[in-house]
Write an enzyme that holds these catalytic residues in place. Structure first.
Site, PDB file in Angstrom:
ATOM      1  N   CYS A 114       0.815  -1.227   0.000  1.00 55.70           N
ATOM      2  CA  CYS A 114       0.000   0.000   0.000  1.00 55.70           C
ATOM      3  C   CYS A 114       0.844   1.270   0.000  1.00 55.70           C
ATOM      4  O   CYS A 114       0.318   2.377  -0.169  1.00 55.70           O
ATOM      5  CB  CYS A 114      -0.936  -0.016   1.198  1.00 55.70           C
ATOM      6  SG  CYS A 114      -1.818  -1.574   1.340  1.00 55.70           S
ATOM      7  N   HIS A 251      -2.946   6.604   2.247  1.00 52.85           N
ATOM      8  CA  HIS A 251      -3.509   5.365   1.719  1.00 52.85           C
ATOM      9  C   HIS A 251      -4.878   5.141   2.355  1.00 52.85           C
ATOM     10  O   HIS A 251      -5.032   5.231   3.572  1.00 52.85           O
ATOM     11  CB  HIS A 251      -2.556   4.203   2.061  1.00 52.85           C
ATOM     12  CG  HIS A 251      -3.197   2.868   1.977  1.00 52.85           C
ATOM     13  ND1 HIS A 251      -3.929   2.465   0.879  1.00 52.85           N
ATOM     14  CD2 HIS A 251      -3.240   1.831   2.856  1.00 52.85           C
ATOM     15  CE1 HIS A 251      -4.386   1.246   1.095  1.00 52.85           C
ATOM     16  NE2 HIS A 251      -3.989   0.840   2.281  1.00 52.85           N
ATOM     17  N   ASN A 281     -10.336  -0.418   0.148  1.00 57.14           N
ATOM     18  CA  ASN A 281      -8.870  -0.439   0.214  1.00 57.14           C
ATOM     19  C   ASN A 281      -8.349  -1.037  -1.096  1.00 57.14           C
ATOM     20  O   ASN A 281      -8.540  -2.229  -1.351  1.00 57.14           O
ATOM     21  CB  ASN A 281      -8.442  -1.281   1.421  1.00 57.14           C
ATOM     22  CG  ASN A 281      -6.931  -1.356   1.576  1.00 57.14           C
ATOM     23  OD1 ASN A 281      -6.188  -1.127   0.622  1.00 57.14           O
ATOM     24  ND2 ASN A 281      -6.475  -1.679   2.778  1.00 57.14           N
TER      25      ASN A 281
END
Ligand code: UT7
Length: 331
Positions: A114, A251, A281
């Protein structure tokens, strides 16, 4: 004279299939109220069976060229940030070079999970400021639905698919990159993994099915205790008061967690931009998807100071302060 680099254009792509919280209620023991209150996610996008990570990346770059009219034929380096490459080899970046008809470009895939996209931008800036390259495509692209365990309610509610791209070009007059911080806490890596050819992680056997396994509580604790300090270090490294940052684009992992990080780092929550609500996500794609969303909503204005902060698997992090100064859109 040292060269300097500017982010000149951005683009994104998300698959059309929507997986809502209500859809997930039919698959695992969960409910919309739990998911929204714990994560801020309402829905995520899921790629088609044969839609590959490279397809998502390609479409994100086409969106960029359509919007900004950028010439990408003379791109001299392509960095694809992904933890879900189509293959171990060939790389997604080499395929993208071929698909986009770019003749002379170096091509690498990087995996910092990420944190991938901010690492990718950092590398692009470094390659340009070193004087070696002039025009670099940085793409964050993920097909997480293909490695998500839809029997595990603690992870399947989180992840989705998508891609985003930025073009970084040599520009002596208006550089974008102000400050950077990179780091990794590898001792905590076992809290978030998807298996490959290894079968032992830090001395312990792991699930070998290739799907994402996460100890969410441990990653959460790490993020809220580590990141506020790193955010402070990043702003102090360029003598910028955190209150002078116009937008914070971390993120998109979990809205509740990001709000807690904002509180601890003294960042006004109104400055937090995420793509979590509608795309969940998406790992390395989440920061460019947030950028794309904020651009669509006309929130980002040239000459604003923006902090990007990627973090996750590794556990690694990479933060950047940039001066926002894109070319004018043509579409
Ligand atoms: O992108 C890479 C970086 N990753 C992250 O940043 C992830 C960080 N962590 C998180 O986002 C959160 O830890 C999660 C969203 C994964 C989990 O939220 P949480 O508030 O930490 O929940 P928890 O793991 O502490 O679980 C609380 C309860 C448990 O039940 P008991 O033991 O209290 O009875 C879980 O079994 O919630 C239960 N639970 C669920 N309930 C309904 C876990 N998942 C679900 C679910 N629906 N989907």
């Amino acid at each position: 004279m040292d060269s300097k680099a500017r982010i000149t254009a951005q683009g994104a792509y998300i698959p059309s299939t929507v997986l809502t919280n209500e859809d997930l209620e039919k698959i695992v023991d969960t409910d919309d109220e739990w998911i929204v209150s714990r994560t801020g996610i309402k829905e995520r996008r899921i790629s088609e069976k044969n839609e590959q990570t490279s397809d998502l990346a390609y479409r994100a770059v086409i969106d960029l060229t359509n919007k900004y009219g950028s010439n990408i034929k003379d791109v001299d380096f392509i960095i694809v940030c992904t933890l879900t490459p189509d293959f171990k080899t060939p790389s997604v970046s080499s395929y993208i070079q071929y698909k986009l008809g770019i003749e002379n470009a170096g091509a690498i895939d990087i995996n910092a999970a990420c944190a991938g996209f901010t690492y990718g931008l950092y590398l692009a800036n470094s390659l340009i400021t070193s004087g070696v390259n002039k025009k670099i495509l940085v793409i964050g692209t993920e097909n997480l639905s293909k490695i998500t365990d839809y029997t595990d309610r603690t992870t399947c509610i989180l992840f989705g698919d998508g891609a985003g791209a930025c073009l970084v070009e040599k520009d002596e007059e208006n550089p974008s990159f102000i400050s950077v911080i990179n780091g990794s806490n590898g001792s905590k890596g076992k809290n978030l993994y998807a298996s490959n050819i290894g079968s032992i992680l830090d001395g312990s056997p792991i699930d070998k099915n290739g799907l994402i396994k996460q100890n969410g509580r441990e990653v959460y604790k790490w993020a809220v205790s580590t990141l506020p300090k790193k955010i402070k270090e990043l702003s102090e490294s360029c003598d910028l008061n955190i209150r002078d940052i116009d937008w914070f684009i971390p993120h998109s992992a979990n809205l509740r967690m990001l709000e807690s990080i904002c509180e601890r780092a003294d960042i006004d929550k109104n400055k937090l931009l995420t793509s979590i609500r509608k795309t969940g996500n998406t790992s390395s794609a989440s920061i460019p998807l947030s950028i794309n969303l904020a651009t669509q909503e006309n929130k980002l204005i040239n000459n604003q100071k923006i902090m990007l902060f990627g973090f996750g698997g590794g556990l690694a992090y990479s933060g950047l302060i940039i001066n926002w100064n894109l070319d004018k859109k043509v579409n």
